[in-house]
Design an enzyme around this catalytic site. Sequence first.
Site, PDB file in Angstrom:
ATOM      1  N   SER A 131     -13.777  18.467 -24.959  1.00 24.47           N
ATOM      2  CA  SER A 131     -14.974  18.445 -25.619  1.00 24.47           C
ATOM      3  C   SER A 131     -16.007  17.987 -25.018  1.00 24.47           C
ATOM      4  O   SER A 131     -16.268  17.591 -23.970  1.00 24.47           O
ATOM      5  CB  SER A 131     -15.117  17.234 -27.087  1.00 24.47           C
ATOM      6  OG  SER A 131     -16.435  16.853 -26.819  1.00 24.47           O
ATOM      7  N   TYR A 155     -12.682   8.232 -28.901  1.00 21.37           N
ATOM      8  CA  TYR A 155     -12.652   9.079 -28.970  1.00 21.37           C
ATOM      9  C   TYR A 155     -13.028  10.067 -27.814  1.00 21.37           C
ATOM     10  O   TYR A 155     -12.019  10.596 -27.134  1.00 21.37           O
ATOM     11  CB  TYR A 155     -13.459   9.626 -30.083  1.00 21.37           C
ATOM     12  CG  TYR A 155     -13.788  11.258 -29.685  1.00 21.37           C
ATOM     13  CD1 TYR A 155     -12.649  11.741 -30.541  1.00 21.37           C
ATOM     14  CD2 TYR A 155     -14.848  11.386 -29.725  1.00 21.37           C
ATOM     15  CE1 TYR A 155     -12.850  13.481 -30.188  1.00 21.37           C
ATOM     16  CE2 TYR A 155     -15.107  13.081 -29.562  1.00 21.37           C
ATOM     17  CZ  TYR A 155     -14.047  13.672 -30.092  1.00 21.37           C
ATOM     18  OH  TYR A 155     -13.901  15.938 -29.627  1.00 21.37           O
ATOM     19  N   LYS A 159     -10.165  12.252 -24.793  1.00 17.00           N
ATOM     20  CA  LYS A 159     -10.190  12.973 -24.216  1.00 17.00           C
ATOM     21  C   LYS A 159     -10.246  13.259 -22.625  1.00 17.00           C
ATOM     22  O   LYS A 159      -9.130  14.001 -21.682  1.00 17.00           O
ATOM     23  CB  LYS A 159     -11.579  13.805 -24.702  1.00 17.00           C
ATOM     24  CG  LYS A 159     -11.600  14.586 -26.328  1.00 17.00           C
ATOM     25  CD  LYS A 159     -10.861  15.483 -26.787  1.00 17.00           C
ATOM     26  CE  LYS A 159     -11.112  16.140 -27.941  1.00 17.00           C
ATOM     27  NZ  LYS A 159      -9.821  16.693 -28.241  1.00 17.00           N
TER      28      LYS A 159
END
Length: 354
Positions: A131, A155, A159
Site C-alpha cells: 500500500s 496497519y 505492511k
Amino acid sequence: MTRGTVLLTGGAGYIGSHTAVELLGAGWDVVVVDDFSNSSPVALERVAQVATGPSAGHLRWHRLDIADTAGLTSVLADEAVDAVVHFAGLKAVGESVAQPLRYYTVNVAGSASLLRAMDATGVRRLVFSSSCTVYGDPERVPIDETAARGASNPYGRTKLVVEDMLMDLAAADDGWQLLALRYFNPVGAHASGRLGEDPEGIPNNLMPYIMQVAAGRHPFVRVFGDDYPTPDGTGIRDYIHVVDLALGHVAALESSDDLPGFTAVNLGTGRGSSVLEVIAAASRAVGRDVPYQVVERRPGDVAATWAEPALAEKLLGWRATRTLDEMAADHWRWQSRNPQGYAGEGAGPPTPPA
Ligand code: UD1
C-alpha cells in the site's frame, strides 16, 4: 492452453475478486483460498459467471485461514500452483490502533505462514498487496519507489514489516521472485455491476461513503477539511479503478520471471483528485448532486499524495487507463444494483463450479 495456476489468498475480497476475473480472462487457472471473515463466497460465484470466454481459465476455491500453514502447503502441492498473489489481510486503520496484536497476527504472522508453505513446496513467485501507506507522510509528490518509507499506525507498520520480510528472504536466497505492489486508492467496480466493494458497517473511505449517501443511507458526505494547501483546500489522493489495479496484477505475474529478488512497484494513475472533485464525479454518475458539508480535518490525514507510476510502465508494461468518471459510474452501478452488497444471497457453503 492455460498460462499456469495462480493461488490468490483473500481472493473473495474487493481487489482479489476483480483480480481473479482478469487472471481468468487472461487464461490463468485461479485457486482462491479465503476464510470469508470479511468477504462472501457469493463474490466467487459471480467471478465464475463474469469470467467467461473461450480461453478463460478455471476457478476453484478452498475455505482456509492463511494461519493454517499445513493446509496451505497441501493446497499449493495438490493444485500444482506456479505463483501466489497474497491479498488476505486486515486493512482498517482505526481498528489496527485499537487491536494491534490482531493486525500483527493476521498480516505479519499470516504472511510468514504463507511464505513457509511456499518454501516447503518450492513455489517462489509471489505478488504481495502492499500500500502507499508505506510512504507515511511523503516528503514530496508524486511519490516514487525510492521515497523514504514510514508508517503512522499499526496497519501501515504491518505492511512495512511484510515488505522487510520479503527483502530479507530475497537477500537470503536468490531463487525467490517477490513483487510488492503499492496500491494507491482503489475505487470503482466491475463494469458488469456484479462485483464491487462490500464494506462491513459504515465505510471510512471516501468513495464508498459518497455512494452510500447517494443511496440515501446517510444525509451528507463529511468533507474532512477544506483548508489544506491544495487548489480547492480539500485532500488530494490518487484514485485508481479497481479493474486497472487488477490488470496490474496480471502484468506483474507475467513480468515476474524477469524480476528476480524483491521489487516494489507503485500502482497508481499519476493523477491526484481532490475530495470535491470526487464528489463532483460521483454526482455526475448518479445524475444529481450528492450533498456534502465541510467538517474538521480527520486526524492523521495528509494533504496530498499521488503516485509516480513510471516504474510500473517500465517493469510491468502496465499503466492505468480508466478515468475518475468511469470509477464513479462503475461504483454507482454496483452500489445501486446491490444495495446490500453480497448479503442475502447464497447463504451457506459455496458450491465450487464444475
Ligand atoms: C485511507 C487510510 C490508508 C489506507 C487507505 C486504503 C486513513 C488515515 N488512511 O487512506 O491507510 O491505505 O485508506 O484505501 O484512514 N475523506 C472525506 N470524507 C470521508 C472520507 C474521506 O473528506 O468521509 C477524505 C480524506 O480526508 C482524504 C480522502 O477523502 O482526503 C480520501 O480518504 P480515504 O478514502 O479514507 O483514503 P486515504 O485517507 O487516502
